[in-house]
Design a protein around this motif. Structure first.
Motif, PDB file in Angstrom:
ATOM      1  N   ASP A   1      23.055  30.225  58.176  1.00 12.44           N
ATOM      2  CA  ASP A   1      24.502  30.072  57.973  1.00 12.44           C
ATOM      3  C   ASP A   1      25.300  31.191  58.639  1.00 12.44           C
ATOM      4  O   ASP A   1      26.503  31.042  58.888  1.00 12.44           O
TER       5      ASP A   1
ATOM      6  N   THR B   1      22.194  25.722  55.681  1.00  9.30           N
ATOM      7  CA  THR B   1      22.180  25.011  54.396  1.00  9.30           C
ATOM      8  C   THR B   1      23.317  23.997  54.330  1.00  9.30           C
ATOM      9  O   THR B   1      24.273  24.059  55.110  1.00  9.30           O
ATOM     10  N   GLU B   2      23.213  23.078  53.353  1.00  8.44           N
ATOM     11  CA  GLU B   2      24.283  22.094  53.159  1.00  8.44           C
ATOM     12  C   GLU B   2      25.588  22.789  52.766  1.00  8.44           C
ATOM     13  O   GLU B   2      26.663  22.395  53.211  1.00  8.44           O
ATOM     14  N   ASP B   3      25.476  23.820  51.934  1.00  9.76           N
ATOM     15  CA  ASP B   3      26.681  24.560  51.541  1.00  9.76           C
ATOM     16  C   ASP B   3      27.325  25.229  52.747  1.00  9.76           C
ATOM     17  O   ASP B   3      28.561  25.266  52.870  1.00  9.76           O
TER      18      ASP B   3
ATOM     19  N   LYS C   1      29.180  22.572  54.732  1.00  9.83           N
ATOM     20  CA  LYS C   1      30.433  22.170  54.071  1.00  9.83           C
ATOM     21  C   LYS C   1      31.511  23.227  54.245  1.00  9.83           C
ATOM     22  O   LYS C   1      32.684  22.922  54.494  1.00  9.83           O
ATOM     23  N   ASP C   2      31.111  24.469  54.121  1.00  4.20           N
ATOM     24  CA  ASP C   2      32.069  25.569  54.281  1.00  4.20           C
ATOM     25  C   ASP C   2      32.614  25.609  55.703  1.00  4.20           C
ATOM     26  O   ASP C   2      33.815  25.803  55.919  1.00  4.20           O
TER      27      ASP C   2
END
Length: 457
Positions: A416, A439-441, A444-445
């Motif tokens: 990330d 990561t998925e987070d 999204k961010d």
């Protein structure tokens, strides 16, 4: 090794045959001069020239017979060439003989000389066809004269492809390569080594050295062996200083043989990998044709010397569009190079940085220094860096690429943290993060800030 005297002497034919031709043409010039200036000396010179021309023709005929014994020539063309040559020699002798008789002997001799000259021209044309391929003497005739002599080449429309998968490998790639580089010496009319490479049947049959192609066996495929020998080898092909096959052409032939040397399948049915598809697309210019309606930035033409140096180094270069000076560069042929070698290649590529619009360095090992050089290619619109051992710590220079639309950094150990660099790319529209450590987070961010960017992962 036992000396083949017939072939040794026969190979003097191309040298010997020009002597009587020159002498007979000289005799023609003397006859023309004698028509305006009567001279006993001229008459004697004509007699000597005709007799010398006949003697030289006999020698040329003998060496021609010896040379033809090795085979490899179209039987019909060879027969006509042989008998026309003999006829020209006989007519030349008759020309000399009739000049020795009183009038109208000279007029008859002059008529025979014209016939002999015409026969020489026809025989020479056939000889040229056998030695250099069909249409050798008419190939570069002006278009108007080609129409008169019926030698105008057939206009074959350039084939277009819906996609690289639709390309028929043998018909659209292999045979055209052979047509351009090999069939001048290996065709139905001239079969050096008894090999005809102008058709599937000829390739399958092979020649004196054996089968030209053995499916899935590179070592036993004589065609591949010959085109990959050192240029200094006496067996290297194409011979006689003809243009050699390019690295891309050799790679495509290798791939075709390795996948079964099929004469009917297209790329999809051959299950081509990404590298092979790229080589085929580059060779046939498929993507360039599809991009012709895209509005591209204006760029000056790249330095020709720099382009030549890059191609010699193994970098594939092609125009993004037929109407643009912008370039696409691929390292697909040098993927096995070391880190330092890749850096050296990128430094060479810097010479065309003003034209460099797309760059493919996937599967290459990229160092921090390599990333710094890539970051200086400010015109880049598309960059493929899949599986290049990237890490968060070294991709910072990519943030300078403000014109970049498409970025592929899949199959690398980035996390990330790298999103900070992607946010700096104001023109980025699409990125591939497949099989990375993001990561998925994190995604999204990133998309909350850069909503217009498509992410594949």
């Amino acid at each position: 090794m036992q000396t083949d005297w017939s072939q040794f002497l026969g190979r003097f034919h191309p040298l010997v045959v020009h002597l009587p031709i020159g002498i007979i043409v000289f005799a023609v010039l003397l006859v023309i001069i004698s028509a305006y200036r009567k001279s006993i000396l001229l008459d004697k010179a004509i007699d000597i020239a005709l007799l010398a021309g006949f003697a030289g023709a006999v020698f040329a005929i003998v060496t021609g017979f010896l040379l033809s014994g090795k085979g490899g020539y179209d039987a019909n063309t060879l027969s006509w060439h042989k008998w026309i040559g003999i006829a020209a020699a006989i007519v030349c002798f008759a020309c000399w003989l009739t000049r020795r008789k009183p009038e109208p002997g000279k007029k008859t001799s002059n008529a025979l000389l014209i016939i002999s000259t015409i026969l020489i021209a026809i025989g020479g044309h056939l000889g040229g066809n056998m030695t250099h391929g069909e249409g050798y003497l008419t190939k570069y005739l002006p278009a108007s004269l080609q129409k008169i002599f019926g030698a105008a080449p057939k206009t074959i429309p350039k084939k277009t492809f819906a996609s690289v998968d639709s390309v028929i490998v043998y018909e659209d790639i292999i045979q055209p390569v052979l047509n351009n580089k090999c069939i001048s010496c290996h065709n139905p009319g001239k079969q050096k080594g008894d090999l005809d490479l102008s058709s599937k049947d000829g390739i399958t049959k092979g020649g004196k050295s054996g089968a030209a192609v053995i499916a899935a066996d590179l070592e036993k495929s004589e065609l591949l062996h010959r085109v990959t020998l050192p240029v200094t080898s006496s067996k290297f092909m194409p011979a006689d200083n003809q243009p050699a096959l390019t690295p891309v052409e050799i790679s495509l032939i290798k791939w075709w043989i390795n996948t079964g040397a099929d004469y009917e399948k297209n790329v999809a049915k051959q299950h081509a990998d990404d590298k092979s598809k790229y080589l085929i697309s580059a060779y046939l210019g498929i993507d360039a044709a599809n991009d012709k309606d895209i509005i591209l930035p204006v760029a000056a033409a790249a330095d020709s010397a720099a382009l030549k140096q890059l191609k010699e180094a193994g970098i594939i270069l092609r125009s993004v569009s037929s109407e643009s000076n912008l370039l696409q560069a691929s390292f697909v042929m040098v993927q096995q190079s070391t880190e330092s070698e890749i850096v050296n290649l990128l430094n060479k590529l810097y010479a065309v940085k003003e034209q460099l619009y797309q760059l493919d360095v996937k599967h290459c090992v990229l160092s921090k220094e390599a990333l710094q050089i890539i970051g200086s290619f400010s015109m880049l619109n598309k960059l493929d860096m899949q599986q290049t051992k990237l890490a968060d710590e070294i991709i910072t220079p990519l943030g300078k690429l403000q014109q970049l639309n498409i970025l592929n950094i899949g199959e690398n150990d980035i996390t990330d943290k790298s999103f900070a660099v992607l946010k700096e790319m104001k023109a980025l529209k699409k990125t591939n993060l497949w099989q990375t450590k993001v990561t998925e987070d994190g995604i999204k961010d990133f998309q909350s800030v850069s909503k217009d960017i498509t992410i594949e992962h």
